[in-house]
Design a protein around this motif. Structure first.
Motif, PDB file in Angstrom:
ATOM      1  N   ARG A  68      -9.579   4.286   7.333  1.00 54.01           N
ATOM      2  CA  ARG A  68      -9.849   4.882   6.019  1.00 54.01           C
ATOM      3  C   ARG A  68      -9.186   4.092   4.905  1.00 54.01           C
ATOM      4  O   ARG A  68      -9.796   3.779   3.880  1.00 54.01           O
ATOM      5  N   ARG A  69      -7.915   3.741   5.091  1.00 50.28           N
ATOM      6  CA  ARG A  69      -7.187   2.992   4.052  1.00 50.28           C
ATOM      7  C   ARG A  69      -7.770   1.598   3.876  1.00 50.28           C
ATOM      8  O   ARG A  69      -7.865   1.098   2.756  1.00 50.28           O
ATOM      9  N   ILE A  99      -0.977  -1.494   4.641  1.00 47.20           N
ATOM     10  CA  ILE A  99      -1.194  -0.430   5.626  1.00 47.20           C
ATOM     11  C   ILE A  99       0.001  -0.310   6.569  1.00 47.20           C
ATOM     12  O   ILE A  99       0.445   0.799   6.884  1.00 47.20           O
ATOM     13  N   GLU A 131       2.590   1.612   4.737  1.00 47.25           N
ATOM     14  CA  GLU A 131       2.213   3.012   4.545  1.00 47.25           C
ATOM     15  C   GLU A 131       2.335   3.810   5.835  1.00 47.25           C
ATOM     16  O   GLU A 131       2.724   4.977   5.808  1.00 47.25           O
ATOM     17  N   ARG A 135       4.384   7.756   6.475  1.00 45.05           N
ATOM     18  CA  ARG A 135       3.595   8.984   6.620  1.00 45.05           C
ATOM     19  C   ARG A 135       4.467  10.105   7.168  1.00 45.05           C
ATOM     20  O   ARG A 135       5.493   9.878   7.802  1.00 45.05           O
ATOM     21  N   PHE A 151      -6.451   6.740  10.002  1.00 47.90           N
ATOM     22  CA  PHE A 151      -5.795   6.404   8.735  1.00 47.90           C
ATOM     23  C   PHE A 151      -5.981   4.924   8.420  1.00 47.90           C
ATOM     24  O   PHE A 151      -6.318   4.561   7.294  1.00 47.90           O
TER      25      PHE A 151
END
Length: 98
Positions: A54-55, A73, A76, A80, A51
């Motif tokens: 990717r972010r 990030i 975030e 999740r 993750f």
């Protein structure tokens, strides 16, 4: 980096009730509903490190700066569905760059 076409997470007989529900509630045919279910399961199975990478790549493409990206990030990750441990900015940077 994640495979663009990961293998389906469910076997032929697995999750049939969920696939049938998605097909009924959305008007999709069963093969489309199975694909949606598999895609959602793949998304939920993404590791925190995948993750983060990717972010980071997605936010870089939007022209964001690393100091902004790391903080975003970190926030975030905490929201999740299956949150990861709280990573420091340094840990996030290490995940991205090794």
């Amino acid at each position: 980096m994640r495979d663009a076409n990961p293998p389906p997470m469910s076997d032929a007989g697995d999750l049939d009730d969920l696939v049938a529900y998605v097909a009924r509630s959305s008007g999709l045919d069963p093969s489309q509903a199975r694909r949606i279910v598999d895609d959602v399961l793949s998304y939920l199975a993404e590791s925190p490190a995948d993750f983060v990478r990717r972010r980071h790549a997605a936010l870089l493409r939007l022209g964001r700066r690393n100091d902004e990206i790391y903080a975003q990030i970190a926030g975030e990750l905490a929201t999740r569905r299956f949150p990861s441990p709280a990573y420091s900015i340094r840990q996030i940077r290490r995940i991205i760059y090794g």
